[in-house]
Design an enzyme around this catalytic site. Structure first.
Site, short mmCIF file in Angstrom:
data_model
loop_
_atom_site.label_atom_id
_atom_site.label_comp_id
_atom_site.label_asym_id
_atom_site.label_seq_id
_atom_site.Cartn_x
_atom_site.Cartn_y
_atom_site.Cartn_z
N ARG A 39 0.84 -1.21 0.00
CA ARG A 39 0.00 0.00 0.00
C ARG A 39 0.87 1.25 0.00
O ARG A 39 0.93 1.97 -0.98
CB ARG A 39 -0.93 0.00 1.23
CG ARG A 39 -2.06 1.05 1.15
CD ARG A 39 -1.65 2.46 1.48
NE ARG A 39 -1.09 2.62 2.83
CZ ARG A 39 -0.59 3.75 3.27
NH1 ARG A 39 -0.57 4.85 2.51
NH2 ARG A 39 -0.07 3.82 4.50
N ASP A 40 1.57 1.49 1.08
CA ASP A 40 2.36 2.71 1.23
C ASP A 40 3.44 2.79 0.15
O ASP A 40 3.69 3.87 -0.42
CB ASP A 40 2.99 2.74 2.62
CG ASP A 40 3.59 4.08 2.99
OD1 ASP A 40 3.77 4.92 2.10
OD2 ASP A 40 3.85 4.30 4.18
N HIS B 48 5.46 3.83 12.90
CA HIS B 48 5.63 3.92 11.44
C HIS B 48 6.68 4.99 11.19
O HIS B 48 6.39 6.18 11.24
CB HIS B 48 4.29 4.30 10.78
CG HIS B 48 4.37 4.37 9.28
ND1 HIS B 48 3.80 3.41 8.47
CD2 HIS B 48 4.95 5.27 8.46
CE1 HIS B 48 4.02 3.74 7.20
NE2 HIS B 48 4.72 4.87 7.17
N CYS C 41 5.20 9.64 1.23
CA CYS C 41 3.86 10.25 1.28
C CYS C 41 3.75 11.28 0.16
O CYS C 41 4.51 12.25 0.15
CB CYS C 41 3.61 10.92 2.63
SG CYS C 41 1.99 11.76 2.70
N ASN D 271 10.55 4.70 3.56
CA ASN D 271 10.13 3.89 4.69
C ASN D 271 11.30 3.09 5.22
O ASN D 271 12.29 2.84 4.51
CB ASN D 271 9.02 2.91 4.25
CG ASN D 271 7.66 3.56 4.22
OD1 ASN D 271 7.17 4.04 5.24
ND2 ASN D 271 7.03 3.57 3.06
#
Length: 317
Positions: free
Chosen positions: A13-14, A207, A240, A249
């Site tokens: 997803r991210d 996160h 993001c 990440n």
């Protein structure tokens, strides 16, 4: 397998929503299968948002259906609002996560709602879950908790108050996200401890991003503060799109290696995790993948926290 920490893989997803290319569905399914085979037991497989906004997530319902066939896997999806939650619950996901920004500027840019409106949205999703799928867990991810590229510093008191409001709204877990990669270990340790003092066991995942090279150090600080769930992305994929400069990440491979080398059990097999990396590479040819452990390899004499020897090292001197 008994574990000491839960590694929650957010790459599907991210990671995928942050790259320009769209991974073909068949490759997504193969990648998720590889992650599951490596021992990952919570995977954020997509987000329920309009395809016109994130075409990379247009196949999310199909991806969820496939992921639900993997035994022992908690299938998680991001939803920005009640409408997304309705679609996600209809698909059968086990866990919903909603992005609630601690920064008002980021909240308006990311979901076009104020922080107070997002607390109301979480309350409405909790009510929907209670009525239609009571076993599904609802997580609120407090993004930009450690600073915002749009607003600048985010007061810790704002973060703590928002975490309390989300707990009162019924969220099962409230995690803290370093969306913009601005956190440092002292800040991470302090803020997680403050939040835990207010909401206790509802304190959820860390996160954390590696934008400035502090991802693993920040994870260790969160672990010191009692956190036991960590989001990460294979190959460091992601960021993001609504926070300028928010790249990187924490790399799943590096995070697993760090914990296992420390004697902290993750339940993840590094040989199989490297094989899953190849599935990711096949689905996104040419996309840069990161990670020090994949480049350097395992250290000589490395063993897992439970005493197992990696398959690649068996029989070596």
């Amino acid at each position: 397998m008994t574990t000491d920490v839960l590694i929650s893989e957010v790459g599907p997803r991210d990671g995928l929503q942050s790259v320009k290319a769209t991974m073909p569905t068949a490759h997504k399914l193969a990648w998720i299968d590889g992650l599951h085979a490596a021992g990952l037991r919570e995977i954020e497989v997509g987000s329920f948002v309009p395809a016109r906004l994130l075409p990379q997530m247009a196949d999310v319902a199909e991806v969820v259906r496939h992921a639900l066939t993997r035994p022992g896997l908690t299938v998680m999806a991001l939803v920005p609002n009640v409408r997304g939650a309705e679609a996600a619950l209809a698909s059968g996901v086990h866990k919903l996560t909603l992005p609630v920004s601690a920064s008002e500027a980021h909240s308006l840019a990311n979901v076009r709602k104020t922080r107070a409106q997002m607390v109301d949205e979480v309350r409405a999703v909790v009510a929907l879950r209670r009525a239609s799928a009571p076993k599904v867990r609802v997580e609120a991810g407090l993004s930009t908790a450690f600073g915002c590229t749009l607003q600048g510093p985010v007061p810790e008191d704002d973060v703590v108050r928002l975490a309390v409001a989300l707990a009162e709204a019924g969220a099962d877990e409230i995690g803290l996200s370093d969306t913009t990669g601005m956190a440092n270990p002292a800040q991470v340790r302090r803020l997680f401890r403050r939040v835990r003092a207010e909401i206790g066991e509802r304190t959820g995942a860390a996160h954390l991003h590696n934008t400035r090279g502090l991802g693993l150090a920040n994870c260790l600080a969160a672990h010191d503060a009692g956190v036991r769930t960590f989001d990460s992305s294979q190959g460091g994929l992601g960021g993001c799109p609504y926070a300028p400069g928010a790249s990187g990440n924490v790399v799943t491979e590096d995070l697993v290696f760090m914990f296992e080398a420390m004697g902290v059990r993750t339940g993840v097999d590094l040989d199989r995790l490297m094989a899953a990396r190849e599935a990711l590479r096949a689905g996104l040819p040419g996309e840069p993948l990161y990670g020090m452990t994949p480049e350097a390899g395992l250290t000589r004499g490395f063993t897992y926290a439970d005493g197992r020897v990696p398959a690649a090292m068996k029989g070596t001197a």
